[in-house]
Write a protein that holds these residues in place. Structure first.
Motif, mmCIF file in Angstrom:
data_model
loop_
_atom_site.group_PDB
_atom_site.id
_atom_site.type_symbol
_atom_site.label_atom_id
_atom_site.label_comp_id
_atom_site.label_asym_id
_atom_site.label_seq_id
_atom_site.Cartn_x
_atom_site.Cartn_y
_atom_site.Cartn_z
ATOM 1 N N PHE A 92 -2.414 -3.586 -6.322
ATOM 2 C CA PHE A 92 -2.381 -3.468 -7.781
ATOM 3 C C PHE A 92 -1.222 -2.626 -8.299
ATOM 4 N N GLY A 93 -0.970 -1.492 -7.676
ATOM 5 C CA GLY A 93 0.156 -0.687 -8.127
ATOM 6 C C GLY A 93 1.473 -1.369 -7.840
ATOM 7 N N ALA A 94 1.623 -1.893 -6.622
ATOM 8 C CA ALA A 94 2.863 -2.552 -6.239
ATOM 9 C C ALA A 94 3.099 -3.821 -7.043
ATOM 10 N N ALA A 95 2.028 -4.520 -7.419
ATOM 11 C CA ALA A 95 2.180 -5.727 -8.245
ATOM 12 C C ALA A 95 2.766 -5.380 -9.602
ATOM 13 N N ALA A 153 0.830 -1.207 0.000
ATOM 14 C CA ALA A 153 0.000 0.000 0.000
ATOM 15 C C ALA A 153 0.862 1.255 0.000
ATOM 16 N N ALA A 154 2.000 1.211 0.704
ATOM 17 C CA ALA A 154 2.899 2.373 0.716
ATOM 18 C C ALA A 154 3.517 2.609 -0.651
ATOM 19 N N ASN A 155 3.817 1.554 -1.390
ATOM 20 C CA ASN A 155 4.313 1.721 -2.754
ATOM 21 C C ASN A 155 3.241 2.298 -3.662
ATOM 22 N N ASP A 156 1.994 1.859 -3.494
ATOM 23 C CA ASP A 156 0.896 2.461 -4.260
ATOM 24 C C ASP A 156 0.803 3.957 -3.962
ATOM 25 N N LEU A 157 0.830 4.290 -2.692
ATOM 26 C CA LEU A 157 0.755 5.690 -2.276
ATOM 27 C C LEU A 157 1.899 6.499 -2.878
ATOM 28 N N THR A 165 7.008 -1.519 13.255
ATOM 29 C CA THR A 165 6.402 -1.798 14.563
ATOM 30 C C THR A 165 6.939 -3.116 15.115
ATOM 31 N N ASN A 166 8.096 -3.536 14.647
ATOM 32 C CA ASN A 166 8.654 -4.852 14.980
ATOM 33 C C ASN A 166 7.684 -5.962 14.607
ATOM 34 N N GLY A 167 6.904 -5.712 13.540
ATOM 35 C CA GLY A 167 5.973 -6.707 13.037
ATOM 36 C C GLY A 167 4.693 -6.845 13.825
ATOM 37 N N THR A 168 4.451 -5.968 14.793
ATOM 38 C CA THR A 168 3.302 -6.169 15.673
ATOM 39 C C THR A 168 1.982 -5.701 15.079
ATOM 40 N N LEU A 169 2.025 -4.728 14.165
ATOM 41 C CA LEU A 169 0.793 -4.165 13.620
ATOM 42 C C LEU A 169 0.972 -3.906 12.128
ATOM 43 N N ALA A 170 -0.144 -3.853 11.417
ATOM 44 C CA ALA A 170 -0.118 -3.558 9.987
ATOM 45 C C ALA A 170 0.184 -2.083 9.797
ATOM 46 N N ALA A 171 1.423 -1.779 9.428
ATOM 47 C CA ALA A 171 1.829 -0.373 9.373
ATOM 48 C C ALA A 171 2.934 -0.175 8.358
ATOM 49 N N SER A 172 2.948 0.992 7.748
ATOM 50 C CA SER A 172 4.049 1.413 6.885
ATOM 51 C C SER A 172 4.097 2.930 6.907
ATOM 52 N N ALA A 173 5.207 3.458 6.406
ATOM 53 C CA ALA A 173 5.367 4.913 6.366
ATOM 54 C C ALA A 173 6.139 5.304 5.125
ATOM 55 N N VAL A 174 5.789 6.449 4.577
ATOM 56 C CA VAL A 174 6.485 7.035 3.443
ATOM 57 C C VAL A 174 7.097 8.339 3.928
ATOM 58 N N ILE A 175 8.420 8.382 3.971
ATOM 59 C CA ILE A 175 9.154 9.534 4.496
ATOM 60 C C ILE A 175 9.589 10.384 3.312
ATOM 61 N N VAL A 177 11.660 7.657 1.129
ATOM 62 C CA VAL A 177 11.993 6.369 1.739
ATOM 63 C C VAL A 177 10.698 5.696 2.169
ATOM 64 N N ILE A 178 10.550 4.438 1.786
ATOM 65 C CA ILE A 178 9.390 3.639 2.194
ATOM 66 C C ILE A 178 9.853 2.641 3.250
ATOM 67 N N THR A 179 9.131 2.568 4.356
ATOM 68 C CA THR A 179 9.476 1.609 5.399
ATOM 69 C C THR A 179 8.212 0.912 5.882
ATOM 70 N N SER A 180 8.379 -0.341 6.300
ATOM 71 C CA SER A 180 7.234 -1.086 6.822
ATOM 72 C C SER A 180 7.706 -2.167 7.783
#
Length: 426
Positions: free
Chosen positions: A147-150, A111-115, A261-271, A254-257
């Motif tokens: 879809f975008g990331a694919a 989703a972050a890549n789509d964004l 959250t150390n894998g604890t929650l569905a999260a990503s960020a676009v810096i 920079v895209i990070t995911s």
């Protein structure tokens, strides 16, 4: 083949394994995972590359618990929340506040890549460069299955079936600057961004220093944006907090995911860099992206706690020490194990490149059988194209490293006993 007898429909799992308790996990602590009614295995993948600090970190769990009690849900859709503000400030600080200025939250790497594709295209539209819609990715890169990331992911994973649209995406071979330069010359003024992983996740192929230098030069010459997809390489996996911090110049985005959250929650960020973000501010433009669960207080609390734990544990120093141990163990393994032709990767992201003793290539079924054999010997590793991937958590001890390589050795011996030379499978 029919097996599924349970309502759960898992992702990317062969049908014959679905519903099998041998593939059903129950709990995880530290660097070990317990399977249903059975063994506790050493995790050599950081839980699909997410848990750089291991499973069950109490500080992160406590932060999430507190946020759930105080602000169970607050949206970023048309509003802000104080937790997300603090998390954005912390991410800008760790990425480098002299270059980066704003953070967009999302819920997954895909989703972050789509964004990001929306972001870079709107950026150029605001500048009056509406022809800049093209995105360049690298062969072998993995950016997700939305879809975008694919489309940006080079592998064909059902493009025709799902209607994946690649018309505005082009792929070039990594570490081949001449091919990239020819592409940009042919499409001058039409490329919005190049999206790269500093180390291509499968099979752990680092971008060379010369190629990185070429990316930075071509960014300047063609006026496009450079995006570092650090979903895998961020949070000390390669060495620096973000791998791109070792580049001579920073990327624009920079895209990070995964480890966010150390894998604890569905999260990503676009810096996002100051220069890109300010174009939207000057125009008073709203980016057409939003997700119900992006940047919630619980997610932001987990991000802040993960960053604090990275500092408390001196995770970058742990990464450097673990990387050195991996160098030593990998060199010995190549000498001992007849299946390994070479290793590649960087930091705590490594690949074992495989070939059978008679020189025949490892097929997908061979890789699956080898991964299963290593599981039976006590460790979880990840399959790659003619390769195995090792991504241990940064908190691995020396004993954990030794056990991981003992399991790999034993698994390879088991595989060779059960699949003799000449029985290679596609």
């Amino acid at each position: 083949m029919p097996r599924p007898a349970h309502p759960l429909w898992p992702m990317m799992m062969p049908v014959e394994n679905q519903g099998d308790d041998a593939y059903c996990t129950e709990s995880a602590h530290g660097v070990r995972v317990r399977f249903k009614g059975g063994p506790e295995l050493l995790c050599g993948t950081s839980g699909l590359w997410n848990c750089v600090l291991g499973y069950g970190n109490l500080a992160i769990a406590d932060a999430v618990h507190s946020a759930l009690r105080d602000a169970s849900y607050l949206s970023l859709w048309g509003y802000e929340n104080a937790y997300a503000r603090r998390a954005a400030e912390a991410l800008v600080e760790v990425a480098g506040a002299e270059h980066y200025g704003r953070v967009l939250f999302s819920t997954s790497g895909g989703a972050a890549n789509d964004l990001t594709m929306k972001l870079v295209r709107q950026y150029f539209s605001l500048r009056g460069e509406d022809l800049r819609k093209g995105i360049v990715g690298l062969h072998g890169g993995w950016h997700g299955l939305t879809f975008g990331a694919a489309a940006l992911t080079s592998a064909n994973l059902g493009d025709r079936t799902y209607g994946v649209d690649r018309r505005l995406v082009t792929h070039v071979h990594p570490n081949d600057p001449e091919e990239l330069e020819r592409l940009l010359d042919r499409h001058r003024g039409r490329i919005a961004a190049i999206v790269v992983e500093p180390v291509i996740g499968t099979p752990a192929l680092p971008l060379t220093d010369d190629y990185t230098a070429a990316l930075l030069r071509l960014r300047r010459e063609h006026g496009l944006l450079l995006v570092a997809d650090e979903v895998t390489t961020g949070f000390g996996r390669i060495g620096p907090f973000f791998a791109s911090q070792a580049w001579p110049e920073p990327p624009d985005v920079v895209i990070t995911s995964k480890a966010l959250t150390n894998g604890t929650l569905a999260a990503s960020a676009v810096i996002v860099s100051h220069a890109v973000a300010e174009e939207f501010t000057r125009a008073g433009a709203v980016l057409g992206a939003g997700e119900t669960q992006a940047g919630t207080p619980v997610t932001a609390a987990a991000i802040l706690a993960t960053l604090e734990e990275m500092r408390r544990l001196d995770a970058l120093a742990l990464s450097a020490g673990l990387s050195a141990l991996l160098d030593t163990e990998l060199a010995a393994l190549v000498k001992d194990a007849g299946l390994i032709t070479s290793t590649q990767g960087r930091g705590c992201l490594r690949a074992l490149m495989l070939s059978r003793p008679d020189g025949t290539e490892f097929g997908k079924q061979d890789i699956a059988a080898l991964v299963a054999a290593i599981r039976l010997e006590g460790a979880i590793v990840h399959p790659g194209p003619s390769s195995l991937l090792l991504l241990p958590a940064l908190i691995y001890t020396t004993q954990d490293v030794k056990l991981l390589f003992d399991c790999v050795r034993a698994g390879m011996a088991r595989f060779l006993r059960e699949t003799p030379v000449g029985a290679s499978r596609a």
